[in-house]
Each structure stands twice: as structure tokens, then as C-alpha cells.
Design a protein around this motif. Sequence first.
Motif, PDB file in Angstrom:
ATOM      1  N   THR A  60       0.848  -1.184   0.000  1.00  0.00           N
ATOM      2  CA  THR A  60       0.000   0.000   0.000  1.00  0.00           C
ATOM      3  C   THR A  60       0.883   1.233   0.000  1.00  0.00           C
ATOM      4  O   THR A  60       2.096   1.134   0.246  1.00  0.00           O
ATOM      5  CB  THR A  60      -0.927   0.023   1.230  1.00  0.00           C
ATOM      6  OG1 THR A  60      -1.838   1.118   1.128  1.00  0.00           O
ATOM      7  CG2 THR A  60      -0.135   0.161   2.519  1.00  0.00           C
ATOM      8  N   LYS A  62       0.703   5.801   0.655  1.00  0.00           N
ATOM      9  CA  LYS A  62      -0.082   6.961   1.075  1.00  0.00           C
ATOM     10  C   LYS A  62      -0.571   7.736  -0.139  1.00  0.00           C
ATOM     11  O   LYS A  62       0.123   7.845  -1.151  1.00  0.00           O
ATOM     12  CB  LYS A  62       0.767   7.874   1.961  1.00  0.00           C
ATOM     13  CG  LYS A  62       1.161   7.272   3.298  1.00  0.00           C
ATOM     14  CD  LYS A  62       1.962   8.255   4.113  1.00  0.00           C
ATOM     15  CE  LYS A  62       2.350   7.654   5.474  1.00  0.00           C
ATOM     16  NZ  LYS A  62       3.157   8.616   6.285  1.00  0.00           N
ATOM     17  N   ALA A  63      -1.775   8.272  -0.023  1.00  0.00           N
ATOM     18  CA  ALA A  63      -2.292   9.132  -1.084  1.00  0.00           C
ATOM     19  C   ALA A  63      -1.382  10.348  -1.231  1.00  0.00           C
ATOM     20  O   ALA A  63      -0.893  10.897  -0.246  1.00  0.00           O
ATOM     21  CB  ALA A  63      -3.716   9.573  -0.754  1.00  0.00           C
ATOM     22  N   GLY A  64      -1.130  10.747  -2.448  1.00  0.00           N
ATOM     23  CA  GLY A  64      -0.254  11.879  -2.686  1.00  0.00           C
ATOM     24  C   GLY A  64       1.205  11.504  -2.808  1.00  0.00           C
ATOM     25  O   GLY A  64       2.063  12.386  -2.923  1.00  0.00           O
ATOM     26  N   ASP A  65       1.496  10.220  -2.774  1.00  0.00           N
ATOM     27  CA  ASP A  65       2.874   9.739  -2.949  1.00  0.00           C
ATOM     28  C   ASP A  65       2.942   8.958  -4.254  1.00  0.00           C
ATOM     29  O   ASP A  65       2.804   7.732  -4.263  1.00  0.00           O
ATOM     30  CB  ASP A  65       3.272   8.851  -1.765  1.00  0.00           C
ATOM     31  CG  ASP A  65       4.676   8.265  -1.912  1.00  0.00           C
ATOM     32  OD1 ASP A  65       5.405   8.683  -2.827  1.00  0.00           O
ATOM     33  OD2 ASP A  65       5.033   7.373  -1.107  1.00  0.00           O
ATOM     34  N   MET A  69       2.974   4.934  -4.751  1.00  0.00           N
ATOM     35  CA  MET A  69       1.815   4.294  -5.357  1.00  0.00           C
ATOM     36  C   MET A  69       2.222   3.465  -6.570  1.00  0.00           C
ATOM     37  O   MET A  69       1.665   2.385  -6.811  1.00  0.00           O
ATOM     38  CB  MET A  69       0.780   5.354  -5.733  1.00  0.00           C
ATOM     39  CG  MET A  69       0.171   6.067  -4.531  1.00  0.00           C
ATOM     40  SD  MET A  69      -1.036   7.333  -4.956  1.00  0.00           S
ATOM     41  CE  MET A  69      -2.406   6.315  -5.509  1.00  0.00           C
ATOM     42  N   TYR A 101      -5.344  -3.966   2.289  1.00  0.00           N
ATOM     43  CA  TYR A 101      -4.601  -4.192   1.050  1.00  0.00           C
ATOM     44  C   TYR A 101      -4.155  -5.639   0.830  1.00  0.00           C
ATOM     45  O   TYR A 101      -4.018  -6.066  -0.319  1.00  0.00           O
ATOM     46  CB  TYR A 101      -3.402  -3.231   0.978  1.00  0.00           C
ATOM     47  CG  TYR A 101      -2.285  -3.509   1.955  1.00  0.00           C
ATOM     48  CD1 TYR A 101      -1.263  -4.402   1.648  1.00  0.00           C
ATOM     49  CD2 TYR A 101      -2.224  -2.863   3.184  1.00  0.00           C
ATOM     50  CE1 TYR A 101      -0.240  -4.658   2.538  1.00  0.00           C
ATOM     51  CE2 TYR A 101      -1.203  -3.107   4.078  1.00  0.00           C
ATOM     52  CZ  TYR A 101      -0.210  -3.998   3.755  1.00  0.00           C
ATOM     53  OH  TYR A 101       0.807  -4.245   4.630  1.00  0.00           O
ATOM     54  N   ARG A 128     -10.814   1.780   2.056  1.00  0.00           N
ATOM     55  CA  ARG A 128     -10.344   2.195   0.739  1.00  0.00           C
ATOM     56  C   ARG A 128     -10.341   1.045  -0.267  1.00  0.00           C
ATOM     57  O   ARG A 128     -10.788   1.202  -1.400  1.00  0.00           O
ATOM     58  CB  ARG A 128      -8.942   2.805   0.851  1.00  0.00           C
ATOM     59  CG  ARG A 128      -8.434   3.410  -0.447  1.00  0.00           C
ATOM     60  CD  ARG A 128      -7.210   4.247  -0.225  1.00  0.00           C
ATOM     61  NE  ARG A 128      -6.107   3.470   0.335  1.00  0.00           N
ATOM     62  CZ  ARG A 128      -4.840   3.882   0.326  1.00  0.00           C
ATOM     63  NH1 ARG A 128      -4.516   5.051  -0.185  1.00  0.00           N
ATOM     64  NH2 ARG A 128      -3.894   3.138   0.870  1.00  0.00           N
TER      65      ARG A 128
END
Length: 362
Positions: A60, A62-65, A69, A101, A128
Motif C-alpha cells: 500500500t 499513502k495518497a499523494g505519494d 503508489m 490491502y 479504501r
Amino acid sequence: MSKLAVVAAGGTGGHMFPAQALAEALSARGWRVVLATDDRGAIYADKFPAEERLALSAATAKAGDPIGMLKAGFVVAQGVLQARAAFKRLDPAVVVGFGGYPALPALLGALSQGRPTVIHEQNAVLGRVNRFLAPRVNEVACAFPILEKATPAVQTRAHVVGNPVRPPVRALYEVPYLAPEVQLRILVTGGSQGARLLSELIPEAVAKLPEEIRGRLKVFQQARAESLEQARKVYRNAMVDCEVAPFFRDMAGYLRQSHLVIGRSGASTCTELAVAGRPSILVPLKIAADDHQRFNARLLEEAGGAAVCFEDELTVDAMAGALKALLKNPERLARMAEGARSVAKPNAAEDLADLVEKTARR
């Protein structure tokens, strides 16, 4: 040969324990079960009734990475290929995911082969991974009547089955709550995250209670390893009988004898409190994803089964006040026990197994 189900779960006990309860229900019906999990999930899998374990690559980010991702995407793709190869060999009749995940590669592998799929959401907020899978799988099951973050279409077709619990906890549904007469027994559960706050704050709050209450108390507390001795010292100085340990394996046994439970509001905790019919003081974990513990606690609070204390408002004095108000009122504790049990779904494992079998027949 009996049908085979792949159960995909991992990461935490919150995912693994409901998955195990389903696996036990399916096994009792003659199904063969294979567990797809990760290294963290394997810690909870020592009693999982699976004939085989699949270790699928998962990750998994973090959002914005974007870099993280991208790396996670490659790892998940590898896990999907592993799942597809395993499914060709095993030919499962259905694949069931419990969110997180580690479940993603198994469900994506099943979807790519057109196999029947079910997901189960333990929390009152759709996670998510399940949020991504919900529009794509055959059936969506959930524990709470309100599923935050779900689209109207998903909310409409979701089956509210509850959270499967292990048989020893399920058996407590038949055990009546007995209001305290002489001894007052408090169970303090830590949770796998954010446990330090309760480990350190609860003993100090108990020590502030009036002597006539402290003299009647027996406290069973889960605490972090680094907090054990300090907690014992505070209880000892307050002349409070206590048992402090990092982990209680026989949670059903401790629930059975408790008059009040203090803990976080993870999905498993809320479910077990409802099935056992135990009054509680819940402290939602502030950093929980999508604030899901606050939504979990709301069901018990609105049913009159729990008092909720938020971290931003939580002090030693505030907790001592909440404890004093409840411990001096056994009739209120009994009413809270009834409220908690009123929202229980003790047959969640069987109801989810029914849904899994129905989906498999497609």
C-alpha cells in the motif's frame, strides 16, 4: 470433492478474526478453505481452519505519494499474477475478501477470471480497498446498518450481516448480564493501535475514584509492555485488585465476568460488546482511517449501550468522572447491557456463510 473457498484477509486481527469465523462456519458445512494473507495476518492464523495458505504479494502507499503508489502497483500486480496461478490450480468456487490491502490481489485475480466474489466490510465506514472493489464484486456484506463512504448504489445492495465472531464470544449472547452486587469488575482492552493512552490514563483515573468504589474493584487491563509495571504500581498504590497483561487470549472469559468494558471502538470490539451485551466506555482512535472508530461507536451509543469519550476531551479527571457515574449506578449498567445486546447480530457468521454459498452457486 467438496467445494473450496478462498478467504482473503490480513494485516490485523480486525480483518483476520471475522475471516476465521466465516472459515469455521464454512468448514462445518463441508467446505474446504484456503487462506490468502500476508506476513502480518499470519500472526493471527495459528488456529485458522485452512488446508493451505497463499502468500500473495501486496503493498500500500499513502495518497499523494506517486512514487510509492507506482511501486505498490507493481507489487500488487505481482500478487494478482500469483493469485491467478493459484486459482487455476485450486479452482475455488468463490473468493471472499475482508478488506485491507492484503486482500486486494486475491479479489483482483478472481475478478479477472470471472469467479464469484464477495467482500465483507467490518467497519461502519467502507475502507479504501473495499471502496474500490464494491462496484465490481458480486456481493457486498457489511457489519453496520450505515455504511459511510459507500455510494448510494453500493449502500442499497449491501447485506447487513454483522461481524462474525468466534464461537466462545457467540456463546455469550445466551449469557444474561448480572449487575454488580459486591465486586465491580472492569475490563480494559488496549487495541493494536493507540493503546498507550489507555494503558497510562485508566490506572490514574481509577486511582481517583472514591475509596468505597476502589475497595470493590477488580480490574483486568491489557497494556503495552512498556506500561505494565507503571500500571501495576498505580493500582497497587490505590489498593485496587488488578490483573495487567499485554494480551488476554481468553477474551470471551474476561467479557463474561466483566461489569464494564473500557476500550477503543474497533469493529471487532464493538461487535463483541454487542453480542456479549456488555456496557462500555469507548474511546475512538483519533487517527483511525476516515475516523471509522467514531462511526463504529455511534451504533452502541445510540442504542444506549456505550458512553463515548473522544481523545480531544479525554483527561484523567474526565475518565474518573465517567467511571464514578456508571459504577455507582448498577441499574444504568444493566440498561446499557440491554442496549448493547439490542443491536447484536449473533448469527453473523452463518448469515455470511449463507451469502457466500448463494454467490458460489452462480
